[in-house]
Design an enzyme around this catalytic site. Structure first.
Site, PDB file in Angstrom:
ATOM      1  N   GLY B  63     -29.732 -59.120 -26.133  1.00 36.55           N
ATOM      2  CA  GLY B  63     -28.887 -60.400 -26.497  1.00 36.55           C
ATOM      3  C   GLY B  63     -27.611 -60.345 -25.688  1.00 36.55           C
ATOM      4  O   GLY B  63     -27.582 -59.920 -24.496  1.00 36.55           O
ATOM      5  N   SER B  64     -26.533 -60.635 -26.049  1.00 42.15           N
ATOM      6  CA  SER B  64     -25.323 -60.807 -25.677  1.00 42.15           C
ATOM      7  C   SER B  64     -24.844 -59.764 -24.750  1.00 42.15           C
ATOM      8  O   SER B  64     -24.712 -58.569 -25.279  1.00 42.15           O
ATOM      9  CB  SER B  64     -24.207 -61.641 -26.575  1.00 42.15           C
ATOM     10  OG  SER B  64     -22.974 -61.559 -26.008  1.00 42.15           O
TER      11      SER B  64
END
Lengths: 426, 137
Positions: B63-64
């Site tokens: 993810g981020s």
């Protein structure tokens, strides 16, 4: 790690304690990666101004120097921060004062961010305030080594622009901004840039919705690896690739993909895999497409929609124009709000082109700098939201504890006008 | 019975404690609540589970790019895991471990997610790159 003479000098304090702390972090980080050397970079996209409770506390204790030292350099000392050594920009941040009264967000954070902008602006940070720096003038050239964070920007820089960056973080970009260095690892090395999965698209991928679902499929399939996508795809526009990459970096950790004939490092399928054999393809067909649609809609139950969110990653000017056209002469349902997130520079163009006026006349809002996920802010009382972004459908239910619907721009506008979700896979 | 795994140092230090094993990769931003030290991703196998004071064993980070910043915040707020063991090195996981400043190892000779179980007692000697696992009796 092997350090060059200039890097050793920085580590030993020749350029002051903040640069020494930056180099210390880069060495710790490089060793954690089992990386041998650093590379020179001259383009940093990081985050310094975004408010948080931890940052507010540090600023109260020792000002922005202290906050940068602790958060952006991972140092325990209170160091005086010099000017940025290389061009550095601020990515998306919190909401600004022009969102007050629309987005519930604390005045304390708005003021804190205003203060941060003036501090970092003086240090040479370009306040682009967007997750899409490549939409507002920060376009590294092919082959250029850069240090970017924001997973959707990283995958765009690597794949679409052919620049070289890993998915950096707050501290590594902070350290890079004061040294012009980053570990020469992963995507910086040519041998790590070839694809290692092949996806054969057997269902037409033509529009924004489909690019997002294909990206979500690719990320889920390859996780951190590098997909090569071929098959029944039309030439994408910027917004399609922005959505594809953001989705692939949400369901997985994709930082680099190739679309032979379209992205710069893959003139052909064979070239995308370099010296390695082309692997057997994984099919993305109607069944996989349907599965992605259902997965992205698995966090929606009530069809009564309170909130529509467009512009993740931040909308292109064409996306804003399309939303304005879809809203022209219509009026939002009284219990539904619509926000479109854009980079501030593109908001200026939207204002000037009359799009903002059309959107606002319908009851919608064009908001800059941030998004509901970054600022943890949605309209008061939101229980159910709808979006055209696979990334927001993925993250926002966890961040705000709300239900999510995912569909086309048209589905979203329809829900904004009727207050009901009637999206379907067509 | 004690199982010994050998790998390499990510963050030096020695620590021991109870293992919390995730078979799925973990998101930082949007995946954990640093104030509580819990996993908040709704579809995650460890949804709602707290990792504070545990040896967090996981396949890798997803993810981020906010991953490292969120784990750094767990250190600043006192909710950090005690140590980390992960399978796949990415910049997110490596930088995350560095700024969380807890003993961390990777590149072990067996997949830690497969051989370590939640509740096992784990000692990480990250200086030597050695992990000792005692099964929960």
């Amino acid at each position: 790690m092997r350090l060059t003479d200039d890097e050793k000098a920085m580590l030993d304090g020749a350029e002051g304690p903040a640069v020494a702390a930056a180099m210390d972090l880069l060495v710790r980080y490089g060793e954690a990666l089992d990386c041998e050397q650093l590379c020179d970079i001259r383009n940093v996209a990081g985050t310094m101004t975004q408010p948080s409770p931890a940052k507010a506390k540090l600023v109260a204790e020792g000002g922005w120097d202290k906050a940068f030292s602790v958060i952006n350099l991972d140092s325990d000392d209170d160091l005086e921060i010099p000017d940025m050594r290389v061009p550095t920009c601020q990515l998306q941040q919190g909401f600004g004062s022009d969102s007050a009264g629309i987005a519930p967000y604390s005045k304390q954070f708005i003021d804190l961010q205003d203060d941060a902008e003036s501090f970092y602006g003086r240090k040479g940070v370009n306040i682009l305030a967007t997750c899409t720096p490549y939409q507002v003038g920060n376009l590294p050239v092919r082959g250029e080594h850069v240090a970017w964070m924001e997973s959707s920007a990283v995958v765009y820089a690597n794949s679409v622009l052919g620049a070289r960056t890993n998915c950096e973080g707050t501290a590594s970009t902070g350290a890079a901004s004061l040294t012009g260095k980053i570990p020469c690892w992963g995507n910086h090395l040519p041998e790590n840039r070839y694809g290692n999965h092949l996806i054969d698209v057997r269902v037409p991928v033509r529009d924004f919705l489909d690019w997002g679902m294909l990206g979500y499929f690719a990320g889920d399939l390859v996780q951190e690896e590098r997909p090569v996508v071929t098959g029944d795809i039309a030439i994408p526009e910027l917004a399609d690739l922005k959505h594809f990459g953001a989705a692939a970096a949400s369901s997985g950790g994709v930082e680099l993909y190739h679309i032979p004939g379209i992205t710069p490092e893959a003139p052909t399928v064979e070239a995308a895999f370099g010296p390695r054999p082309v692997p057997e393809a994984v099919t993305y067909g109607p069944r996989e497409r349907r599965r992605m649609y259902e997965t992205l809609n698995s966090q929606g139950h009530s069809t009564e929609v309170d909130f529509i969110l467009l512009g993740c990653p931040h909308a292109s000017i064409e996306q804003v124009c399309r939303a304005a056209k879809a809203l022209e002469g219509r009026r939002l349902n009284s219990s539904t709000q619509l926000w479109i997130m854009v980079p501030r520079a593109l908001k200026a163009i939207a204002d000037r082109s009359g799009y903002t006026e059309i959107i606002e006349r319908a009851g919608g809002r064009l908001l800059a700098d941030s998004c509901p996920a970054m600022s943890r802010s949605a309209p008061e009382g939101t229980k159910v939201f709808a979006t055209d972004s696979a990334k927001q459908a993925h993250y926002l239910p966890a961040i705000l504890g709300i239900e999510a619907w995912f569909g086309t721009l048209e589905d979203c506008i329809e829900a904004a006008v009727t207050g009901r979700w009637a999206g379907d896979l067509r | 019975m004690t199982l010994v795994l050998r790998g390499r140092t990510v963050v030096p230090g020695v620590v021991e404690g109870e293992a919390l094993v995730s078979h799925e990769t973990i998101s930082g931003w949007g995946g954990i609540d640093p104030a509580k030290g819990t996993i908040i991703e709704r579809r995650h196998e460890l949804y709602g589970v707290c990792f504070t004071g545990k040896i967090l064993v996981f396949p890798g980070a997803k993810g981020s790019s906010g991953w490292s910043g969120f784990f750094q915040t767990t250190r600043l707020l006192g909710t950090a895991p005690l140590g980390m063991i992960y399978t796949v090195t990415t910049t997110k996981a490596a930088l995350g471990a560095v700024v969380t400043r807890v003993p961390t190892v990777t590149d072990l000779d067996q997949d830690p997610v497969e051989v370590i179980k939640t509740g096992d007692w784990v000692r990480i000697d990250a200086d030597g790159g050695v992990v000792e696992v005692k099964e929960r009796s």
